[in-house]
Motif scaffolding. Structure first.
Motif, PDB file in Angstrom:
ATOM      1  N   PRO A 125      19.870  -3.676   8.215  1.00 26.64           N
ATOM      2  CA  PRO A 125      19.210  -4.693   9.022  1.00 26.64           C
ATOM      3  C   PRO A 125      18.291  -5.522   8.118  1.00 26.64           C
ATOM      4  O   PRO A 125      17.570  -4.939   7.298  1.00 26.64           O
ATOM      5  CB  PRO A 125      18.381  -3.884  10.018  1.00 26.64           C
ATOM      6  N   PRO A 126      18.301  -6.859   8.250  1.00 30.15           N
ATOM      7  CA  PRO A 126      17.470  -7.713   7.399  1.00 30.15           C
ATOM      8  C   PRO A 126      15.993  -7.308   7.457  1.00 30.15           C
ATOM      9  O   PRO A 126      15.286  -7.399   6.457  1.00 30.15           O
ATOM     10  CB  PRO A 126      17.662  -9.102   8.002  1.00 30.15           C
ATOM     11  N   PHE A 127      15.566  -6.838   8.614  1.00 37.14           N
ATOM     12  CA  PHE A 127      14.161  -6.432   8.758  1.00 37.14           C
ATOM     13  C   PHE A 127      13.807  -5.362   7.722  1.00 37.14           C
ATOM     14  O   PHE A 127      12.798  -5.451   7.029  1.00 37.14           O
ATOM     15  CB  PHE A 127      13.943  -5.893  10.185  1.00 37.14           C
ATOM     16  N   VAL A 128      14.679  -4.367   7.601  1.00 37.45           N
ATOM     17  CA  VAL A 128      14.412  -3.246   6.696  1.00 37.45           C
ATOM     18  C   VAL A 128      14.534  -3.669   5.237  1.00 37.45           C
ATOM     19  O   VAL A 128      13.663  -3.387   4.418  1.00 37.45           O
ATOM     20  CB  VAL A 128      15.383  -2.087   6.985  1.00 37.45           C
ATOM     21  N   ALA A 129      15.615  -4.378   4.932  1.00 42.14           N
ATOM     22  CA  ALA A 129      15.865  -4.768   3.541  1.00 42.14           C
ATOM     23  C   ALA A 129      14.729  -5.632   3.013  1.00 42.14           C
ATOM     24  O   ALA A 129      14.246  -5.433   1.889  1.00 42.14           O
ATOM     25  CB  ALA A 129      17.197  -5.532   3.453  1.00 42.14           C
ATOM     26  N   THR A 130      14.269  -6.595   3.829  1.00 41.44           N
ATOM     27  CA  THR A 130      13.241  -7.504   3.331  1.00 41.44           C
ATOM     28  C   THR A 130      11.859  -6.861   3.397  1.00 41.44           C
ATOM     29  O   THR A 130      10.958  -7.243   2.660  1.00 41.44           O
ATOM     30  CB  THR A 130      13.249  -8.829   4.109  1.00 41.44           C
ATOM     31  N   LEU A 131      11.716  -5.857   4.269  1.00 37.27           N
ATOM     32  CA  LEU A 131      10.467  -5.093   4.282  1.00 37.27           C
ATOM     33  C   LEU A 131      10.305  -4.361   2.948  1.00 37.27           C
ATOM     34  O   LEU A 131       9.220  -4.313   2.352  1.00 37.27           O
ATOM     35  CB  LEU A 131      10.485  -4.085   5.437  1.00 37.27           C
ATOM     36  N   ALA A 132      11.443  -3.816   2.455  1.00 34.40           N
ATOM     37  CA  ALA A 132      11.412  -3.140   1.162  1.00 34.40           C
ATOM     38  C   ALA A 132      11.035  -4.131   0.069  1.00 34.40           C
ATOM     39  O   ALA A 132      10.201  -3.839  -0.799  1.00 34.40           O
ATOM     40  CB  ALA A 132      12.777  -2.519   0.876  1.00 34.40           C
ATOM     41  N   MET A 133      11.638  -5.330   0.112  1.00 29.61           N
ATOM     42  CA  MET A 133      11.349  -6.341  -0.904  1.00 29.61           C
ATOM     43  C   MET A 133       9.885  -6.772  -0.829  1.00 29.61           C
ATOM     44  O   MET A 133       9.260  -7.063  -1.852  1.00 29.61           O
ATOM     45  CB  MET A 133      12.278  -7.541  -0.716  1.00 29.61           C
ATOM     46  N   LEU A 134       9.333  -6.790   0.385  1.00 30.61           N
ATOM     47  CA  LEU A 134       7.913  -7.142   0.545  1.00 30.61           C
ATOM     48  C   LEU A 134       7.046  -6.240  -0.321  1.00 30.61           C
ATOM     49  O   LEU A 134       6.174  -6.693  -1.063  1.00 30.61           O
ATOM     50  CB  LEU A 134       7.518  -7.017   2.027  1.00 30.61           C
ATOM     51  N   THR A 135       7.337  -4.941  -0.255  1.00 34.47           N
ATOM     52  CA  THR A 135       6.548  -3.988  -1.020  1.00 34.47           C
ATOM     53  C   THR A 135       6.862  -4.057  -2.507  1.00 34.47           C
ATOM     54  O   THR A 135       5.966  -4.040  -3.350  1.00 34.47           O
ATOM     55  CB  THR A 135       6.829  -2.563  -0.506  1.00 34.47           C
ATOM     56  N   ILE A 136       8.177  -4.148  -2.812  1.00 34.75           N
ATOM     57  CA  ILE A 136       8.588  -4.170  -4.227  1.00 34.75           C
ATOM     58  C   ILE A 136       7.961  -5.369  -4.944  1.00 34.75           C
ATOM     59  O   ILE A 136       7.357  -5.227  -6.013  1.00 34.75           O
ATOM     60  CB  ILE A 136      10.133  -4.258  -4.343  1.00 34.75           C
ATOM     61  N   ALA A 137       8.072  -6.547  -4.326  1.00 36.13           N
ATOM     62  CA  ALA A 137       7.605  -7.759  -5.002  1.00 36.13           C
ATOM     63  C   ALA A 137       6.077  -7.746  -5.136  1.00 36.13           C
ATOM     64  O   ALA A 137       5.524  -8.200  -6.144  1.00 36.13           O
ATOM     65  CB  ALA A 137       8.061  -8.999  -4.235  1.00 36.13           C
ATOM     66  N   ARG A 138       5.400  -7.197  -4.132  1.00 34.98           N
ATOM     67  CA  ARG A 138       3.941  -7.124  -4.223  1.00 34.98           C
ATOM     68  C   ARG A 138       3.540  -6.177  -5.360  1.00 34.98           C
ATOM     69  O   ARG A 138       2.666  -6.481  -6.172  1.00 34.98           O
ATOM     70  CB  ARG A 138       3.359  -6.666  -2.883  1.00 34.98           C
ATOM     71  N   GLY A 139       4.242  -5.049  -5.422  1.00 40.85           N
ATOM     72  CA  GLY A 139       3.966  -4.085  -6.484  1.00 40.85           C
ATOM     73  C   GLY A 139       4.248  -4.692  -7.850  1.00 40.85           C
ATOM     74  O   GLY A 139       3.450  -4.554  -8.784  1.00 40.85           O
ATOM     75  N   ALA A 140       5.366  -5.406  -7.944  1.00 45.36           N
ATOM     76  CA  ALA A 140       5.731  -6.031  -9.219  1.00 45.36           C
ATOM     77  C   ALA A 140       4.661  -7.048  -9.630  1.00 45.36           C
ATOM     78  O   ALA A 140       4.334  -7.177 -10.819  1.00 45.36           O
ATOM     79  CB  ALA A 140       7.096  -6.720  -9.084  1.00 45.36           C
ATOM     80  N   THR A 141       4.095  -7.755  -8.641  1.00 44.23           N
ATOM     81  CA  THR A 141       3.045  -8.724  -8.932  1.00 44.23           C
ATOM     82  C   THR A 141       1.822  -8.029  -9.537  1.00 44.23           C
ATOM     83  O   THR A 141       1.238  -8.486 -10.520  1.00 44.23           O
ATOM     84  CB  THR A 141       2.610  -9.447  -7.639  1.00 44.23           C
ATOM     85  N   MET A 142       1.469  -6.893  -8.927  1.00 39.69           N
ATOM     86  CA  MET A 142       0.313  -6.131  -9.414  1.00 39.69           C
ATOM     87  C   MET A 142       0.569  -5.631 -10.836  1.00 39.69           C
ATOM     88  O   MET A 142      -0.299  -5.679 -11.702  1.00 39.69           O
ATOM     89  CB  MET A 142       0.023  -4.937  -8.501  1.00 39.69           C
ATOM     90  N   LEU A 143       1.817  -5.152 -11.076  1.00 38.11           N
ATOM     91  CA  LEU A 143       2.159  -4.664 -12.400  1.00 38.11           C
ATOM     92  C   LEU A 143       2.065  -5.784 -13.428  1.00 38.11           C
ATOM     93  O   LEU A 143       1.489  -5.636 -14.502  1.00 38.11           O
ATOM     94  CB  LEU A 143       3.592  -4.098 -12.386  1.00 38.11           C
TER      95      LEU A 143
END
Lengths: 318, 494
Positions: A125-143
Motif C-alpha cells: 500500500p502506498p501509505f506504508v511504502a511512503t511512510l517508510a521513506m518518510l523515516t528513511i529520508a529524515r534519518g538520511a538527512t540527519m546522517l
C-alpha cells in the motif's frame, strides 16, 4: 448550467470570502508586500501539492514528500558548499549552483521512483511504502548533516528563493511554471489520461493495455522531484539547509489536494483545484498570523477549515 | 399481500415510475418482467425503504405502510436479495448472517456458540455444506447468494424480493435455488422475482407483472401466458432468438491454441485449465459453453496474456507463435477482450465515452487529440447505436446495454483480429441483446474472428458456428452448431 458553474467555482468563492474577512479584520492583509509574501510562502507547498495531486488522482498517497524535501535540501546545500571530497583518492568535486540544484532534483526523482518501485514490485500500500521513506529520508538527512544546519550558501544561490524577476518573486515564477507543466500533463497528454484511468479503475486500465507499473513509477518520480524543487526553494530562501525542514509538509500538501476537490479514492480532481487549495491554506496561515492568533489556535483553525472544505465538497457532489 | 398502488417517482429529467400498480401474493412466486430502464429497480428501492419520496401508496396486508428507512422495511418483514451481493467477504458466514442483530450472552459479550448453532441450522435447511465459520470470500457466488437468503430467513422476512438472483449461477445452483424457493412458497412467504431469463420464469413463477418505460403494462397468471406474448409486452415488438444456420468463415486459421494448461493460483497440483487445444478461423464465431467454474473465463484471460507465469502451451496468431506477457502484448498481436464485468473490468465509469474508447489506442508518450477522439467516438455511437446525448457523457450514466456497446467500441477501435467476448449480454435487456447479436455477426463479415463465452444456451446456439464445451477446466466436446442442441450441450457440460 449555472449550478454546475457554482459547484466548480465554490473553492474560489471560499477563497474570496476568506480574503474578504481577513482584509476587513486586518489592514495589513491587502498590501502588495504582504500578498507577494503570501505567494512566495505558498510556492513551496504548491510545488509539492501538484505532484501529490497526480499521486492522489491515481488513488495513491505520498507521506514522504516532507522528508524528501529535507534530504534534497541538505544535499543541495552540502554539494554547493562542500562539494564531494574523497580523501582516499585525493579527489575533490566542486558544484556550481546549477550543478547542486540539478543533483537535488535527480535525487528527489530517484527517491520518488524508489517509492514507486516498492509499491509496484511488492504490491505494498502506498501509505506504508511512503511512510517508510518518510523515516528513511529524515534519518538520511540527519546522517548527512549530522543534525547541523548547512548555511551561508552564497548570494547567487539565494536568488532562487528570494530574488525578483520582472517584478515577480522567483519562487512564484517557478511554482507557476510547475503548475502549468502539470496542468498540461493532466489535460493534454495520454500519460495524464492514464493517471485518471488508473485512479478510476485500475483493473480496467490494465486490461486496456496500459502499463500500470511504469505510469506509477513515473508519477511517484515526478512527485519526488517536485518535493526536491520545494527543497531547493526552502534552502535558498533561508540561505541554509535545516535538518528538520519540511516536517509535516506532507499534511499541508494532502490538505491542499483535498480542499481542492480531488478525491482520495482517485480518478476525480484537478491540478487547478489543488492550487486554489494551497492558496486557501496560505492565506489562512497568513491571516491568522496578521490577526495575532496564537500558533496553537492556528492549528485548530486550520484543521477545522479542512473539515469544513471537505464536508462542503462532499455535500455539493451529491 | 404486498401492493403498490399508483406509485410514481421522478428523478431530475426522468419519470422513472408512472402510476404503477402491482400486487404480490403470498405463497406465490411473483415475477416482474421488464427491460432495463422499465422501472423495476426503482420500484424495488421504494418497496425496501431506500427511496422514501414517492407518490402513491404501498399496502401491506391491506394496511398502508410508509417506510422511512431500510430498517423500517426490514421490520415490516421485507427482505431483498440484490443482484450485487451485500456480504462482507472477510467475515465468516455466521458473522455476516448476524451482522447488526448479534446474539449476546448474559455478560453482554457475543454468543458465538449460539449464533454458529443457529447458522448451522439455516445452512442445513439450504443444503449448503459449509461450516458456519467459513469466510464469505471462500464461497462460490452461488453459495454466497444462499447466505443472502439465509439472512432473509433469519429476520423472518415474509416477503423476499430477488433481483436477478440467477444471473451468476450455474444450472446446478439454479436448481438448488429453485428448490429453496419452492420451500419458501410452502411456508406461505411472498416471493418477488426479477429475471431476464424467460425459460426460468416459466419454470418458477406463478404470476407475472410486465413493466415497460415506468408503466405497469400487464399482469396475470404465468400458466396462461406465452413467451412470445410476454416478450411482446416487454419490448413492444416480437423478438425471437433462433439457432444460427448461415456461416461464412474461411479456412484460414487466425487463432490456434495448443495444449494449454493453467495452474491454479492458490492450490498446488491443481489445474484450472487442462490440455486445451482449439483453433478459430477467419470470420468464425466459436462459442464456448460451460457451467460456472468450468474455466471459460480463465481460458479467455490466459489467451489475453493475463496469466503469463502460470500457463504452459502454445498460442499462435496468424501463423505466428507468440508469447504474451501482458494484455498490452495481446492487444499488439490483435487480440481484444471484452470482459464479463463491464463495471469493474471493462470501463472507467467516471470517464466519458470518448475517453474510454480511446484508452486502448493511445500511446503513453502521445499528446491527446480530443477532437479526433470525439469524432471516433461519434462514429461508434452511430455505428453501434449507443443511446447517449453526446460522446462526452460519462459511462456511469449509461444503461447496461449501452455500456456494453462502449466496451465493444473500445475494442473495435484497436482493429483486432480476434475478439474475445465473455458473457457479452449478461444483465442486458432483450432489445439490446439482439442488437449486440447482430453486431457480432456483422463483425465476422468484416473478417474478424470471435470467441464468445456464454452460459445461456440460446445465446450460444444463436451466435456460434462451432461450439466448444468445457467442464472442470477440460474440453469435453467440439460441435458444429447444426449438430448441437440444449440436451447435447448440457450432457457434455455436466
Amino acid at each position: 448550467m449555472n449550478k454546475e458553474l457554482l459547484k466548480k467555482s465554490q473553492s474560489l468563492i471560499a477563497l474570496f470570502l476568506l480574503c474578504l474577512v481577513i482584509s476587513v479584520l486586518s489592514d495589513k492583509f491587502l498590501t502588495t508586500n504582504n500578498l507577494w509574501n503570501v505567494l512566495r510562502q505558498i510556492s513551496v507547498n504548491i510545488c509539492i501539492s501538484v505532484g501529490m495531486t497526480l499521486i492522489v488522482l491515481m488513488a495513491g498517497i505520498d507521506l514522504s514528500v516532507g522528508s524528501v524535501l529535507a534530504f534534497t535540501s541538505a544535499v543541495c546545500a552540502g554539494l554547493l558548499k562542500n562539494g564531494i571530497a574523497i580523501q582516499s583518492l585525493d579527489l575533490f568535486i566542486g558544484f556550481t549552483v546549477l550543478g547542486s540544484v540539478l543533483s537535488a532534483l535527480i535525487i528527489g526523482l530517484m527517491m520518488g521512483i524508489f517509492n514507486g518501485w516498492v509499491i509496484t514490485k511488492f504490491s505494498l500500500p502506498p501509505f506504508v511504502a511512503t511512510l517508510a521513506m518518510l523515516t528513511i529520508a529524515r534519518g538520511a538527512t540527519m546522517l548527512y548533516t549530522q543534525g547541523i544546519p548547512i548555511s551561508n550558501l552564497g548570494s547567487s544561490f539565494e536568488f532562487i528563493g528570494s530574488g525578483w524577476l520582472l517584478g515577480i518573486p522567483v519562487p512564484v515564477w517557478i511554482s507557476t511554471i510547475m503548475v502549468l507543466i502539470v496542468v498540461f500533463i493532466t489535460k493534454k497528454t495520454a500519460f495524464g489520461r492514464y493517471i485518471y484511468a488508473i485512479g478510476g479503475n485500475e483493473k480496467a486500465a490494465f486490461l486496456s493495455g496500459i502499463n500500470i507499473n511504469n505510469i506509477k513509477l513515473a508519477v511517484y518520480g515526478i512527485a519526488g522531484m517536485m518535493a526536491a524543487i520545494g527543497g531547493v526553494l526552502v534552502t535558498s530562501r533561508l540561505n541554509s539547509a535545516q535538518p528538520n525542514a519540511g516536517t509535516s509538509y506532507e499534511l499541508d500538501s494532502i490538505a491542499a489536494v483535498v480542499i481542492g476537490g480531488t478525491s482520495l479514492s482517485g480518478g476525480v480532481g484537478t491540478v487547478t483545484g489543488t492550487v486554489i487549495g494551497a492558496v486557501i491554506i496560505g492565506v489562512l496561515n497568513n491571516g491568522l498570523v496578521l490577526l495575532n492568533v496564537s500558533p496553537f489556535w492556528q492549528q485548530v483553525v486550520k484543521g477545522l477549515v479542512i473539515l469544513l472544505a471537505v464536508i462542503i465538497d462532499k455535500k455539493s457532489k451529491k | 399481500m404486498l401492493q403498490a398502488i399508483n406509485i410514481s417517482k421522478s428523478f431530475p429529467g426522468v419519470k422513472a415510475l408512472n402510476a404503477v400498480n402491482l400486487s404480490f401474493y403470498p405463497s406465490k412466486v411473483n415475477a416482474i418482467l421488464g427491460e432495463n430502464g422499465a422501472g423495476k429497480s426503482t420500484l424495488l428501492k421504494i418497496l425496501t425503504g431506500v427511496y422514501t419520496e414517492y407518490e402513491g401508496e404501498i399496502r401491506l396486508n391491506e394496511s398502508t405502510v410508509k417506510f422511512k428507512t431500510i430498517k423500517d422495511a426490514q421490520k415490516a418483514g421485507i427482505a431483498i436479495i440484490h443482484q450485487e451481493l451485500n456480504l462482507i467477504p472477510t467475515l465468516s458466514i455466521t458473522e455476516n448472517l448476524f451482522l447488526g442483530q448479534e446474539i449476546y450472552t448474559k455478560w453482554g459479550l457475543l454468543d458465538s456458540k449460539k449464533m454458529n448453532q443457529k447458522a448451522e441450522e439455516l445452512l442445513k435447511k439450504l443444503q449448503l455444506n459449509s461450516s458456519p465459520t467459513t469466510l464469505i470470500q471462500n464461497l462460490k457466488v452461488g453459495e454466497q447468494q444462499l447466505i443472502e437468503i439465509a439472512k432473509a430467513l433469519l429476520t423472518d422476512a415474509q416477503i423476499i424480493l430477488m433481483d436477478e438472483p440467477t444471473s451468476a449461477l450455474s444450472d446446478k445452483e439454479i436448481d438448488n435455488l429453485h428448490r429453496i424457493i419452492h420451500e419458501l412458497k410452502n411456508e406461505d412467504k411472498t416471493i418477488v422475482y426479477i429475471s431476464h431469463k424467460m425459460d426460468e420464469l416459466f419454470q418458477i413463477a406463478d404470476t407475472y407483472n410486465v413493466m415497460r418505460d415506468g408503466n405497469s403494462i400487464d399482469a396475470g397468471e404465468m400458466a396462461q401466458a406465452s413467451e412470445q406474448d410476454l416478450i411482446r409486452k416487454m419490448v413492444g415488438r416480437e423478438v425471437k432468438i433462433e439457432k444460427k444456420t448461415a456461416t461464412n468463415f474461411s479456412n484460414e486459421n487466425i487463432l490456434e491454441v495448443k495444449n494449454l494448461n493453467l495452474k491454479h493460483p492458490h492450490i498446488t497440483n491443481k489445474d484450472q485449465l487442462k490440455d486445451i487445444s482449439f483453433n478459430v478461423k477467419k470470420g468464425e464465431i466459436l462459442g464456448i459453453f460451460g457451467l460456472m467454474g468450468a474455466g471459460r473465463t480463465e481460458l479467455l484471460e490466459t489467451i489475453f496474456g493475463m496469466n503469463p507465469a502460470s500457463m504452459t502451451g502454445e498460442i499462435t496468431i496468424d501463423n505466428q507463435t507468440v508469447s504474451l506477457k501482458s494484455p498490452k502484448d495481446a492487444i499488439q498481436y490483435g487480440i481484444a477482450f471484452a470482459t464479463e464485468d463491464r463495471k469493474t473490468e471493462g470501463l472507467i465509469l467516471g470517464m466519458s465515452i470518448s475517453s474510454n474508447i480511446s484508452l486502448t489506442t493511445l500511446q503513453t508518450t502521445q499528446l491527446l487529440n480530443e477532437s479526433q477522439e470525439k469524432s471516433v467516438a461519434h462514429d461508434y455511437i452511430k455505428q453501434l447505436g449507443i443511446k447517449t446525448p453526446s460522446e462526452s457523457q460519462l459511462c456511469v450514466n449509461l444503461s447496461g446495454g449501452n455500456q456494453q456497446k462502449v466496451v465493444l467500441a473500445k475494442w473495435l477501435s484497436t482493429n483486432p483480429k480476434v475478439l474475445l467476448l465473455d458473457e457479452p449480454t449478461r444483465g442486458i435487456d432483450i432489445n439490446a441483446k439482439n442488437e449486440i447479436y447482430e453486431l457480432i455477426k456483422k463483425l465476422t463479415h468484416e473478417g474478424k474472428s470471435i470467441v464468445v463465452v456464454s452460459s445461456e444456451i440460446p445465446e450460444i446456439l444463436a451466435l456460434s458456428d462451432r461450439i466448444l464445451v468445457m467442464s472442470e477446466g477440460q474440453m469435453k466436446a467440439t460441435l458444429l452448431t447444426s449438430e448441437a442442441n440444449e440436451d447435447i450441450l448440457l450432457k457434455y457440460a455436466i
